[in-house]
Structures are given as structure tokens and as C-alpha cells.
Design a protein around this motif. Sequence first.
Motif, PDB file in Angstrom:
ATOM      1  N   THR A  50       0.793  -1.229   0.000  1.00 31.35           N
ATOM      2  CA  THR A  50       0.000   0.000   0.000  1.00 31.35           C
ATOM      3  C   THR A  50       0.823   1.275   0.000  1.00 31.35           C
ATOM      4  OG1 THR A  50      -0.083  -0.090   2.409  1.00 31.35           O
ATOM      5  CG2 THR A  50      -1.924  -1.053   1.219  1.00 31.35           C
ATOM      6  N   SER A  51       2.109   1.208   0.230  1.00 37.31           N
ATOM      7  CA  SER A  51       2.883   2.438   0.385  1.00 37.31           C
ATOM      8  C   SER A  51       3.486   2.901  -0.938  1.00 37.31           C
ATOM      9  CB  SER A  51       3.994   2.230   1.420  1.00 37.31           C
ATOM     10  OG  SER A  51       4.834   1.187   1.016  1.00 37.31           O
ATOM     11  N   TYR A  52       3.882   4.150  -0.976  1.00 35.88           N
ATOM     12  CA  TYR A  52       4.515   4.731  -2.154  1.00 35.88           C
ATOM     13  C   TYR A  52       5.731   3.910  -2.527  1.00 35.88           C
ATOM     14  CZ  TYR A  52       7.247   7.900  -4.975  1.00 35.88           C
ATOM     15  OH  TYR A  52       7.969   8.441  -5.983  1.00 35.88           O
ATOM     16  N   PRO A  53       6.016   3.642  -3.782  1.00 37.20           N
ATOM     17  CA  PRO A  53       5.294   4.011  -4.986  1.00 37.20           C
ATOM     18  C   PRO A  53       4.405   2.897  -5.518  1.00 37.20           C
ATOM     19  CG  PRO A  53       7.475   3.307  -5.589  1.00 37.20           C
ATOM     20  CD  PRO A  53       7.358   3.132  -4.094  1.00 37.20           C
ATOM     21  N   LEU A  54       3.839   2.092  -4.667  1.00 43.89           N
ATOM     22  CA  LEU A  54       3.036   0.950  -5.108  1.00 43.89           C
ATOM     23  C   LEU A  54       1.592   1.364  -5.383  1.00 43.89           C
ATOM     24  CD1 LEU A  54       4.415  -1.672  -2.609  1.00 43.89           C
ATOM     25  CD2 LEU A  54       5.072  -1.327  -4.965  1.00 43.89           C
ATOM     26  N   TYR A  55       1.333   1.781  -6.612  1.00 43.09           N
ATOM     27  CA  TYR A  55      -0.011   2.203  -6.988  1.00 43.09           C
ATOM     28  C   TYR A  55      -0.750   1.129  -7.767  1.00 43.09           C
ATOM     29  CZ  TYR A  55       1.750   6.782  -5.740  1.00 43.09           C
ATOM     30  OH  TYR A  55       2.299   7.836  -5.076  1.00 43.09           O
ATOM     31  N   GLU A  56      -0.104   0.073  -8.133  1.00 44.76           N
ATOM     32  CA  GLU A  56      -0.689  -0.964  -8.967  1.00 44.76           C
ATOM     33  C   GLU A  56      -0.503  -2.334  -8.325  1.00 44.76           C
ATOM     34  OE1 GLU A  56      -2.357  -0.151 -11.664  1.00 44.76           O
ATOM     35  OE2 GLU A  56      -1.805   1.946 -11.527  1.00 44.76           O
ATOM     36  N   ASP A  57      -1.156  -3.343  -8.891  1.00 46.97           N
ATOM     37  CA  ASP A  57      -0.915  -4.719  -8.490  1.00 46.97           C
ATOM     38  C   ASP A  57       0.453  -5.128  -9.012  1.00 46.97           C
ATOM     39  OD1 ASP A  57      -3.511  -4.674  -7.524  1.00 46.97           O
ATOM     40  OD2 ASP A  57      -4.348  -5.580  -9.318  1.00 46.97           O
ATOM     41  N   TYR A  58       1.074  -6.119  -8.369  1.00 46.92           N
ATOM     42  CA  TYR A  58       2.435  -6.489  -8.740  1.00 46.92           C
ATOM     43  C   TYR A  58       2.607  -7.986  -8.830  1.00 46.92           C
ATOM     44  CZ  TYR A  58       3.989  -1.748  -8.175  1.00 46.92           C
ATOM     45  OH  TYR A  58       4.149  -0.415  -8.345  1.00 46.92           O
ATOM     46  N   PHE A  59       3.601  -8.388  -9.613  1.00 45.42           N
ATOM     47  CA  PHE A  59       4.085  -9.760  -9.621  1.00 45.42           C
ATOM     48  C   PHE A  59       5.355  -9.791  -8.783  1.00 45.42           C
ATOM     49  CE2 PHE A  59       1.461 -10.023 -13.408  1.00 45.42           C
ATOM     50  CZ  PHE A  59       0.843 -11.232 -13.207  1.00 45.42           C
ATOM     51  N   LEU A  60       5.458 -10.789  -7.938  1.00 49.48           N
ATOM     52  CA  LEU A  60       6.625 -10.928  -7.081  1.00 49.48           C
ATOM     53  C   LEU A  60       7.818 -11.354  -7.926  1.00 49.48           C
ATOM     54  CD1 LEU A  60       7.587 -10.903  -4.109  1.00 49.48           C
ATOM     55  CD2 LEU A  60       6.994 -13.322  -4.018  1.00 49.48           C
ATOM     56  N   GLU A  61       8.893 -10.588  -7.864  1.00 49.88           N
ATOM     57  CA  GLU A  61      10.066 -10.854  -8.694  1.00 49.88           C
ATOM     58  C   GLU A  61      11.085 -11.742  -7.999  1.00 49.88           C
ATOM     59  OE1 GLU A  61      13.736  -8.457 -10.843  1.00 49.88           O
ATOM     60  OE2 GLU A  61      12.061  -7.343 -10.011  1.00 49.88           O
ATOM     61  N   LYS A  62      11.384 -11.460  -6.728  1.00 49.58           N
ATOM     62  CA  LYS A  62      12.377 -12.265  -6.026  1.00 49.58           C
ATOM     63  C   LYS A  62      12.183 -12.150  -4.534  1.00 49.58           C
ATOM     64  CE  LYS A  62      15.986  -8.733  -6.088  1.00 49.58           C
ATOM     65  NZ  LYS A  62      17.344  -8.421  -6.484  1.00 49.58           N
ATOM     66  N   ILE A  63      12.786 -13.090  -3.831  1.00 43.96           N
ATOM     67  CA  ILE A  63      12.799 -13.086  -2.373  1.00 43.96           C
ATOM     68  C   ILE A  63      14.252 -13.127  -1.934  1.00 43.96           C
ATOM     69  CG2 ILE A  63      12.221 -14.401  -0.294  1.00 43.96           C
ATOM     70  CD1 ILE A  63       9.668 -15.286  -1.724  1.00 43.96           C
ATOM     71  N   HIS A  64      14.567 -12.296  -0.980  1.00 44.76           N
ATOM     72  CA  HIS A  64      15.931 -12.152  -0.480  1.00 44.76           C
ATOM     73  C   HIS A  64      15.826 -12.105   1.031  1.00 44.76           C
ATOM     74  CE1 HIS A  64      19.731  -9.353  -0.518  1.00 44.76           C
ATOM     75  NE2 HIS A  64      19.911 -10.451   0.174  1.00 44.76           N
ATOM     76  N   PHE A  65      16.463 -13.036   1.716  1.00 49.30           N
ATOM     77  CA  PHE A  65      16.420 -13.004   3.176  1.00 49.30           C
ATOM     78  C   PHE A  65      17.776 -13.368   3.755  1.00 49.30           C
ATOM     79  CE2 PHE A  65      15.262 -17.342   2.160  1.00 49.30           C
ATOM     80  CZ  PHE A  65      15.898 -18.111   3.125  1.00 49.30           C
ATOM     81  N   TYR A  66      17.970 -13.009   5.010  1.00 49.35           N
ATOM     82  CA  TYR A  66      19.209 -13.273   5.738  1.00 49.35           C
ATOM     83  C   TYR A  66      18.943 -14.349   6.782  1.00 49.35           C
ATOM     84  CZ  TYR A  66      20.775  -8.942   3.607  1.00 49.35           C
ATOM     85  OH  TYR A  66      21.123  -7.968   2.702  1.00 49.35           O
ATOM     86  N   TYR A  67      19.922 -15.209   6.984  1.00 51.51           N
ATOM     87  CA  TYR A  67      19.748 -16.311   7.924  1.00 51.51           C
ATOM     88  C   TYR A  67      21.073 -16.633   8.609  1.00 51.51           C
ATOM     89  CZ  TYR A  67      21.996 -19.217   4.417  1.00 51.51           C
ATOM     90  OH  TYR A  67      22.901 -19.748   3.526  1.00 51.51           O
ATOM     91  N   ILE A  68      20.951 -17.379   9.696  1.00 50.94           N
ATOM     92  CA  ILE A  68      22.106 -17.880  10.434  1.00 50.94           C
ATOM     93  C   ILE A  68      21.937 -19.386  10.514  1.00 50.94           C
ATOM     94  CG2 ILE A  68      23.338 -17.822  12.635  1.00 50.94           C
ATOM     95  CD1 ILE A  68      21.733 -15.000  12.952  1.00 50.94           C
ATOM     96  N   LEU A  69      22.822 -20.123   9.892  1.00 47.95           N
ATOM     97  CA  LEU A  69      22.732 -21.580   9.853  1.00 47.95           C
ATOM     98  C   LEU A  69      23.170 -22.155  11.194  1.00 47.95           C
ATOM     99  CD1 LEU A  69      21.940 -23.617   7.657  1.00 47.95           C
ATOM    100  CD2 LEU A  69      24.343 -23.804   7.073  1.00 47.95           C
ATOM    101  N   GLU A  70      22.338 -23.021  11.764  1.00 41.12           N
ATOM    102  CA  GLU A  70      22.659 -23.650  13.043  1.00 41.12           C
ATOM    103  C   GLU A  70      22.848 -25.150  12.916  1.00 41.12           C
ATOM    104  OE1 GLU A  70      19.630 -22.118  15.769  1.00 41.12           O
ATOM    105  OE2 GLU A  70      21.189 -20.711  16.397  1.00 41.12           O
ATOM    106  N   SER A  71      22.744 -25.675  11.716  1.00 39.07           N
ATOM    107  CA  SER A  71      23.071 -27.059  11.405  1.00 39.07           C
ATOM    108  C   SER A  71      23.937 -27.002  10.146  1.00 39.07           C
ATOM    109  CB  SER A  71      21.793 -27.877  11.182  1.00 39.07           C
ATOM    110  OG  SER A  71      20.980 -27.292  10.180  1.00 39.07           O
ATOM    111  N   GLN A  72      24.557 -28.106   9.775  1.00 39.41           N
ATOM    112  CA  GLN A  72      25.466 -28.079   8.625  1.00 39.41           C
ATOM    113  C   GLN A  72      24.764 -27.640   7.348  1.00 39.41           C
ATOM    114  OE1 GLN A  72      28.796 -28.385   8.688  1.00 39.41           O
ATOM    115  NE2 GLN A  72      28.560 -28.484  10.908  1.00 39.41           N
ATOM    116  N   GLN A  73      23.513 -28.012   7.213  1.00 43.68           N
ATOM    117  CA  GLN A  73      22.675 -27.551   6.113  1.00 43.68           C
ATOM    118  C   GLN A  73      21.239 -27.568   6.594  1.00 43.68           C
ATOM    119  OE1 GLN A  73      23.065 -30.094   2.728  1.00 43.68           O
ATOM    120  NE2 GLN A  73      21.884 -31.744   3.636  1.00 43.68           N
ATOM    121  N   ALA A  74      20.357 -26.908   5.868  1.00 45.90           N
ATOM    122  CA  ALA A  74      18.962 -26.848   6.290  1.00 45.90           C
ATOM    123  C   ALA A  74      18.050 -26.787   5.075  1.00 45.90           C
ATOM    124  CB  ALA A  74      18.736 -25.638   7.180  1.00 45.90           C
TER     125      ALA A  74
END
Length: 165
Positions: A50-74
Amino acid sequence: MKYLITILTMIVSIIFAQDRTYIFYNTPDGSADGWEISTGNSFSEQFPTTSYPLYEDYFLEKIHFYYILESQQANVIVNIRHDANGTPGAVVEGAEWTINLIGHGELATVEEYIFYTTSDCIYLEKDNYYWISLHAADETSQIKWAFTSNSYIDYSISYDEGEIW
């Protein structure tokens, strides 16, 4: 010369017409703190369209997140959920991904993961709230979803893989 300026103006307009924006951006605060994602522990953060500059509907392009691994892999399930009166609701159709996280350094260091979702055509309607959620995909996967020191982010915790928030 007049035509050259007109053509140049049109080319520049076309290049800059594709405005890309973040609808949710939450960087870690630099510490090794985060929300625990493991068997039984899921976490979700709310974001608006809802915030500027989002005046239209959108397609999600990518997801980017930060994590801390607590096992060898997850193996982690990431999904986008509709808002259900201020809590995470049903998963948006096609908006669920299982990803494998492998450490690139020592355990307990903040790492980042980016994946593109354009081919999934995830449609987000303007003037709505959505939730991004992380769940452990199996019993041996453990991470911390690195959080920010910002206090304006609404979040929800589930102790049953997102059945009840």
C-alpha cells in the motif's frame, strides 16, 4: 537535431519505465540474533502493498532473506501468505518454495539467500497485506531468520509449522 532529441528522450523514457521497488525489505542488525526456525517453530513477518510508490498490483520478482545456519545444512520452506485479520492466512497460490541452505562460512554467521520468483507469476494485489513465512522442512534443519532492530515490523510465531499463529 529536434528529431534526435525526441528519439533520445523516448529511448531514455523506455529504459527508466520499468520501475523496480521493494515491497518488503528487512536487513539484519549485524548481530547473530534471529527468529528460530526448526521443527515446530515457524516465523512470519507482515508486509503491505500500500505504500509509495506501489499504486498498482504487482508480480513478485524475487525473495531475499538473511539467515544464520545452526546445522550443517537446512531445508526450509518459504511461502507468501494472505493476511487473515492481522495474522498469516492461507498460502498464496503457487507461492511456496522448499530451498536448501548450505553454509558458506562458519556456523553462526549471517548469510543471505536470494531466489527469483518471476516464472511462478505470484500476483500481489495493491492495498493488501501479505506475510512471508519460514518453516523447517525436516527435523534436522535449524536456522535463525536474522532479524532487524526495527520495531515497526509486525510478526507472528507458530509452534506447529504454521497451522495456528
